[in-house]
Design a protein around this motif. Structure first.
Motif, PDB file in Angstrom:
ATOM      1  N   GLY A 159     -38.749  46.766  80.402  1.00  0.00           N
ATOM      2  CA  GLY A 159     -38.609  45.543  79.366  1.00  0.00           C
ATOM      3  C   GLY A 159     -38.020  45.687  78.728  1.00  0.00           C
ATOM      4  O   GLY A 159     -36.754  44.362  78.466  1.00  0.00           O
ATOM      5  N   ARG A 160     -38.065  46.374  77.521  1.00  0.00           N
ATOM      6  CA  ARG A 160     -37.360  46.758  75.992  1.00  0.00           C
ATOM      7  C   ARG A 160     -36.039  46.729  76.780  1.00  0.00           C
ATOM      8  O   ARG A 160     -34.986  45.980  75.998  1.00  0.00           O
ATOM      9  CB  ARG A 160     -37.871  47.256  75.265  1.00  0.00           C
ATOM     10  CG  ARG A 160     -39.531  47.184  74.840  1.00  0.00           C
ATOM     11  CD  ARG A 160     -39.316  45.819  74.554  1.00  0.00           C
ATOM     12  NE  ARG A 160     -38.831  46.089  73.015  1.00  0.00           N
ATOM     13  CZ  ARG A 160     -38.654  45.367  71.842  1.00  0.00           C
ATOM     14  NH1 ARG A 160     -38.744  43.741  72.300  1.00  0.00           N
ATOM     15  NH2 ARG A 160     -37.976  45.515  70.983  1.00  0.00           N
ATOM     16  N   ARG A 164     -36.240  41.760  76.681  1.00  0.00           N
ATOM     17  CA  ARG A 164     -37.166  41.170  76.831  1.00  0.00           C
ATOM     18  C   ARG A 164     -38.351  41.116  76.011  1.00  0.00           C
ATOM     19  O   ARG A 164     -38.284  42.193  75.000  1.00  0.00           O
ATOM     20  CB  ARG A 164     -38.651  41.239  78.222  1.00  0.00           C
ATOM     21  CG  ARG A 164     -37.258  41.116  79.377  1.00  0.00           C
ATOM     22  CD  ARG A 164     -38.683  41.917  80.754  1.00  0.00           C
ATOM     23  NE  ARG A 164     -39.871  40.977  80.950  1.00  0.00           N
ATOM     24  CZ  ARG A 164     -40.738  41.732  81.756  1.00  0.00           C
ATOM     25  NH1 ARG A 164     -40.524  42.592  82.408  1.00  0.00           N
ATOM     26  NH2 ARG A 164     -41.846  40.906  81.352  1.00  0.00           N
ATOM     27  N   HIS A 165     -39.169  40.068  75.370  1.00  0.00           N
ATOM     28  CA  HIS A 165     -40.230  39.948  73.889  1.00  0.00           C
ATOM     29  C   HIS A 165     -41.228  41.185  74.300  1.00  0.00           C
ATOM     30  O   HIS A 165     -42.255  40.490  75.416  1.00  0.00           O
ATOM     31  CB  HIS A 165     -40.126  38.894  73.787  1.00  0.00           C
ATOM     32  CG  HIS A 165     -39.071  38.071  72.869  1.00  0.00           C
ATOM     33  ND1 HIS A 165     -38.639  38.375  72.754  1.00  0.00           N
ATOM     34  CD2 HIS A 165     -38.246  36.814  73.822  1.00  0.00           C
ATOM     35  CE1 HIS A 165     -37.569  37.900  72.227  1.00  0.00           C
ATOM     36  NE2 HIS A 165     -37.765  36.948  72.723  1.00  0.00           N
ATOM     37  N   TRP A 166     -42.382  41.435  73.452  1.00  0.00           N
ATOM     38  CA  TRP A 166     -43.274  41.715  73.518  1.00  0.00           C
ATOM     39  C   TRP A 166     -44.227  41.321  74.589  1.00  0.00           C
ATOM     40  O   TRP A 166     -44.974  41.873  75.324  1.00  0.00           O
ATOM     41  CB  TRP A 166     -44.098  42.288  72.024  1.00  0.00           C
ATOM     42  CG  TRP A 166     -43.254  43.463  71.608  1.00  0.00           C
ATOM     43  CD1 TRP A 166     -42.272  43.571  70.647  1.00  0.00           C
ATOM     44  CD2 TRP A 166     -42.911  44.769  71.894  1.00  0.00           C
ATOM     45  NE1 TRP A 166     -41.590  44.869  70.391  1.00  0.00           N
ATOM     46  CE2 TRP A 166     -42.427  45.557  71.156  1.00  0.00           C
ATOM     47  CE3 TRP A 166     -43.366  45.663  73.149  1.00  0.00           C
ATOM     48  CZ2 TRP A 166     -42.079  46.396  71.138  1.00  0.00           C
ATOM     49  CZ3 TRP A 166     -43.425  46.916  73.256  1.00  0.00           C
ATOM     50  CH2 TRP A 166     -42.915  47.202  72.218  1.00  0.00           C
ATOM     51  N   ALA A 167     -44.683  39.514  73.602  1.00  0.00           N
ATOM     52  CA  ALA A 167     -45.350  39.167  74.295  1.00  0.00           C
ATOM     53  C   ALA A 167     -45.241  38.379  76.058  1.00  0.00           C
ATOM     54  O   ALA A 167     -46.383  38.533  76.601  1.00  0.00           O
ATOM     55  CB  ALA A 167     -45.394  37.910  74.186  1.00  0.00           C
ATOM     56  N   ASP A 168     -43.939  38.596  76.324  1.00  0.00           N
ATOM     57  CA  ASP A 168     -43.645  38.793  77.382  1.00  0.00           C
ATOM     58  C   ASP A 168     -43.703  39.630  78.770  1.00  0.00           C
ATOM     59  O   ASP A 168     -44.524  39.486  79.746  1.00  0.00           O
ATOM     60  CB  ASP A 168     -41.838  38.186  77.682  1.00  0.00           C
ATOM     61  CG  ASP A 168     -41.277  38.514  79.256  1.00  0.00           C
ATOM     62  OD1 ASP A 168     -42.220  37.430  80.367  1.00  0.00           O
ATOM     63  OD2 ASP A 168     -40.468  38.372  79.957  1.00  0.00           O
ATOM     64  N   ILE A 169     -43.025  41.071  77.997  1.00  0.00           N
ATOM     65  CA  ILE A 169     -43.898  42.382  78.144  1.00  0.00           C
ATOM     66  C   ILE A 169     -45.311  42.308  79.107  1.00  0.00           C
ATOM     67  O   ILE A 169     -45.849  42.753  79.983  1.00  0.00           O
ATOM     68  CB  ILE A 169     -43.335  44.116  77.978  1.00  0.00           C
ATOM     69  CG1 ILE A 169     -41.800  43.617  77.517  1.00  0.00           C
ATOM     70  CG2 ILE A 169     -44.079  44.687  78.453  1.00  0.00           C
ATOM     71  CD1 ILE A 169     -40.969  44.810  76.912  1.00  0.00           C
ATOM     72  N   SER A 171     -47.600  40.074  79.310  1.00  0.00           N
ATOM     73  CA  SER A 171     -48.581  38.908  80.229  1.00  0.00           C
ATOM     74  C   SER A 171     -47.861  39.718  81.643  1.00  0.00           C
ATOM     75  O   SER A 171     -49.084  39.473  81.876  1.00  0.00           O
ATOM     76  CB  SER A 171     -47.727  37.608  80.287  1.00  0.00           C
ATOM     77  OG  SER A 171     -47.939  37.017  80.489  1.00  0.00           O
ATOM     78  N   THR A 172     -46.827  39.830  81.304  1.00  0.00           N
ATOM     79  CA  THR A 172     -46.284  40.644  82.928  1.00  0.00           C
ATOM     80  C   THR A 172     -47.742  41.718  83.679  1.00  0.00           C
ATOM     81  O   THR A 172     -47.636  41.735  84.335  1.00  0.00           O
ATOM     82  CB  THR A 172     -44.552  40.787  82.951  1.00  0.00           C
ATOM     83  OG1 THR A 172     -43.839  39.858  82.319  1.00  0.00           O
ATOM     84  CG2 THR A 172     -44.408  41.145  84.320  1.00  0.00           C
ATOM     85  N   TYR A 174     -49.987  42.120  81.945  1.00  0.00           N
ATOM     86  CA  TYR A 174     -51.834  41.977  81.677  1.00  0.00           C
ATOM     87  C   TYR A 174     -52.682  42.887  80.867  1.00  0.00           C
ATOM     88  O   TYR A 174     -53.498  43.658  80.998  1.00  0.00           O
ATOM     89  CB  TYR A 174     -52.128  42.301  83.029  1.00  0.00           C
ATOM     90  CG  TYR A 174     -51.662  40.783  84.545  1.00  0.00           C
ATOM     91  CD1 TYR A 174     -52.681  39.725  84.277  1.00  0.00           C
ATOM     92  CD2 TYR A 174     -50.842  41.320  85.467  1.00  0.00           C
ATOM     93  CE1 TYR A 174     -51.841  38.987  84.675  1.00  0.00           C
ATOM     94  CE2 TYR A 174     -51.060  40.035  85.811  1.00  0.00           C
ATOM     95  CZ  TYR A 174     -50.983  39.304  86.457  1.00  0.00           C
ATOM     96  OH  TYR A 174     -51.062  38.706  86.862  1.00  0.00           O
ATOM     97  N   GLU A 177     -50.040  42.823  73.056  1.00  0.00           N
ATOM     98  CA  GLU A 177     -49.055  43.906  72.783  1.00  0.00           C
ATOM     99  C   GLU A 177     -49.179  44.489  72.315  1.00  0.00           C
ATOM    100  O   GLU A 177     -48.145  45.966  71.767  1.00  0.00           O
ATOM    101  CB  GLU A 177     -48.510  42.456  71.679  1.00  0.00           C
ATOM    102  CG  GLU A 177     -47.839  40.994  72.564  1.00  0.00           C
ATOM    103  CD  GLU A 177     -47.512  39.920  71.038  1.00  0.00           C
ATOM    104  OE1 GLU A 177     -46.260  40.191  70.863  1.00  0.00           O
ATOM    105  OE2 GLU A 177     -47.639  39.307  71.627  1.00  0.00           O
TER     106      GLU A 177
END
Length: 218
Positions: A159-160, A164-169, A171-172, A174, A177
């Motif tokens: 993700g990084r 991708r932002h920490w919040a997005d990672i 959330s995906t 579960y 952060e």
């Protein structure tokens, strides 16, 4: 007594030396030097050395200047923590700097808060890598390098590496952060451990470079 991180800046740019403290007021810049040799002679104490990767000696001087991995090794031999502050973006060059003992890499074009966080993380014995090195971590893992990443660490690194932002990672996956950041920090430390115990030749083969593309220093 200040609880700010005590920093020594080693950079041959008078602009960087003169402006670093102003741009990063959260850090306590105790001294600045144009070269490693001047710093060694002054024997100034600090928590972290912020080091430019390319240091040129005085114009017209024949004196050899410590720079690159040679400078990193010299500072590490003194027990100092090193955070590179550089324009260099080639992943393999930065990887070999981590192999030489640097604990963090931050780019001069990064926002000031990113640099401050990187320096503080290095002070706290965390490994800090740039976006390009995150991509290198994923590449090495995919090509069978023995990084020993867990499935979750792979997911966070992937993700990084794609920005991708920490919040997005989080959330995906579960997770929180903070948990995502911890997986990332552990993966970064595993990258550095791998680089420290792997020869340049093996790094070449893992990345897919031709023999001799990566040269180690004496």
């Amino acid at each position: 007594m200040s609880d700010r991180t005590r920093v020594v800046v080693i950079d041959d740019s008078t602009v960087i030396r003169g402006g670093f403290a102003t741009v990063h007021p959260q850090l306590d810049v105790v001294a600045t030097f144009p070269g490693v040799e001047e710093f060694e002679a002054a024997a100034v104490g600090c928590d972290v050395v912020v080091l430019d990767l390319l240091l040129r000696g005085p114009q017209g001087s024949s004196t050899t200047t410590k720079q690159g991995r040679t400078a990193i090794r010299a500072l590490r031999e003194r027990g100092l923590k090193v955070c590179l502050y550089t324009d260099e973006r080639r992943p393999i060059v930065l990887a070999l700097c981590l192999r030489a003992g640097a604990q963090g890499v931050v780019h001069k074009a990064d926002p000031p808060h990113v640099t401050v966080q990187a320096v503080e993380d290095v002070r706290d014995d965390r490994v800090v890598v740039t976006q390009s090195l995150v991509g290198l971590t994923e590449l090495l893992d995919r090509r069978g390098a023995r990084l020993d990443l867990t499935a979750r660490q792979r997911e966070v690194i992937s993700g990084r590496a794609r920005g991708r932002h920490w919040a997005d990672i989080a959330s995906t996956l579960y997770i929180t952060e903070d948990t995502a950041r911890e997986h990332y920090r552990v993966a970064c430390r595993k990258l550095r451990d791998y680089l420290e115990h792997t020869s340049p030749g093996d790094i070449e083969r893992a990345i897919g470079l031709a023999p001799g593309d990566v040269l180690d220093e004496d």
